[in-house]
Design a protein around this motif. Sequence first.
Motif, PDB file in Angstrom:
ATOM      1  N   ALA A   1      19.849  61.893  75.022  1.00 19.83           N
ATOM      2  CA  ALA A   1      18.973  62.529  76.006  1.00 19.83           C
ATOM      3  C   ALA A   1      18.932  64.046  75.843  1.00 19.83           C
ATOM      4  N   SER A   2      20.098  64.671  75.747  1.00 19.40           N
ATOM      5  CA  SER A   2      20.115  66.128  75.621  1.00 19.40           C
ATOM      6  C   SER A   2      19.485  66.561  74.303  1.00 19.40           C
ATOM      7  N   ALA A   3      19.636  65.746  73.273  1.00 19.68           N
ATOM      8  CA  ALA A   3      19.074  66.085  71.963  1.00 19.68           C
ATOM      9  C   ALA A   3      17.551  66.078  71.972  1.00 19.68           C
ATOM     10  N   LEU A   4      16.956  65.275  72.862  1.00 18.06           N
ATOM     11  CA  LEU A   4      15.494  65.166  72.904  1.00 18.06           C
ATOM     12  C   LEU A   4      14.864  66.020  74.004  1.00 18.06           C
ATOM     13  N   SER A   5      15.667  66.791  74.683  1.00 18.33           N
ATOM     14  CA  SER A   5      15.148  67.655  75.746  1.00 18.33           C
ATOM     15  C   SER A   5      14.193  68.705  75.173  1.00 18.33           C
ATOM     16  N   GLY A   6      13.007  68.794  75.764  1.00 25.19           N
ATOM     17  CA  GLY A   6      12.039  69.808  75.354  1.00 25.19           C
ATOM     18  C   GLY A   6      11.304  69.518  74.064  1.00 25.19           C
ATOM     19  N   ILE A   7      11.437  68.306  73.544  1.00 22.88           N
ATOM     20  CA  ILE A   7      10.774  67.941  72.287  1.00 22.88           C
ATOM     21  C   ILE A   7       9.335  67.503  72.561  1.00 22.88           C
ATOM     22  N   ASP A   8       8.396  68.034  71.772  1.00 17.50           N
ATOM     23  CA  ASP A   8       6.977  67.689  71.924  1.00 17.50           C
ATOM     24  C   ASP A   8       6.549  66.563  70.984  1.00 17.50           C
TER      25      ASP A   8
END
Length: 286
Positions: free
Chosen positions: A61-68
């Motif tokens: 989850a944290s790794a994909l935060s803010g990913i477009d």
Amino acid sequence: MKIAITGATGQLGQLVIHALLKNTAASNIVALVRNKSKAADLKAKGIELRFFDYDTPATLASALSGIDKLLLISANEVGRRTPQHKAVIDTAQQAGVPYIAYTSLLNADHSPLGLAQEHRETESLIKASGLQYTFLRNNWYSENYLAGVNHTVGIGTLYGAAGEGKISSAARADYAEAAAKVLTTSGHENKTYELAGSTSFTLANLAGDIANVSGKEITYQNLSAEDYTQALTQAGLPAGLVDVIVDADIQTEKGAMFSNSKDLEQLIGHPTTPIKAQVATILTAS
């Protein structure tokens, strides 16, 4: 625009990042990796590294935060891909990632290859997720046929079990370039691309190319599935890999590796790399 790449230190992942850097700033790229120490070269280029392990969903989850945009490069553990991919897709949903591109398999919806089932399942999971998507249905990599080129020259024989089946493979770099194009341009949402080489060859043709480049006499010897399995096993290849290779050749003879799709050529804006050119590169370097 933040673009994240799974398997960023893998063979395809590294090439995708190399292609991305030609079209976007390093600050826009996030490399998702299991081992940051293996990605020091990416960090040195200004690419953000984030720890990402399919088998520990709590880290995702944290790794994909803010990913477009997310490129999900199919995992390499055959038989475990679907649950691993599901963990990524579920987390992308939860993290609000709006778009996912997935490296699938040529004609995944009806391919007879044993590998196709997990790709079908993953495509279904992505469609059910409601995320915008692009399916990059990659045919075989030409590199799959080139690992033993020097050995083939040494013994004068190319072995296989594909008969006269035509193979429309492409270089790994061609598929990487297509992925980078899809990730950095618009109009690819909810599309499926059947990606294959601009030209096709048989294994006998490949033997001819190796002979032509090396100046040595090379013949193609077609084996039964049983004999090819035995030969690869005796060569020390693990059983799972042997099964994949032999299945690929058996299905090649039935047409599974042939495609006249020009999706790849059209995406990258030029013909794909001829396998003969790759043979020449390998033999020149050796």
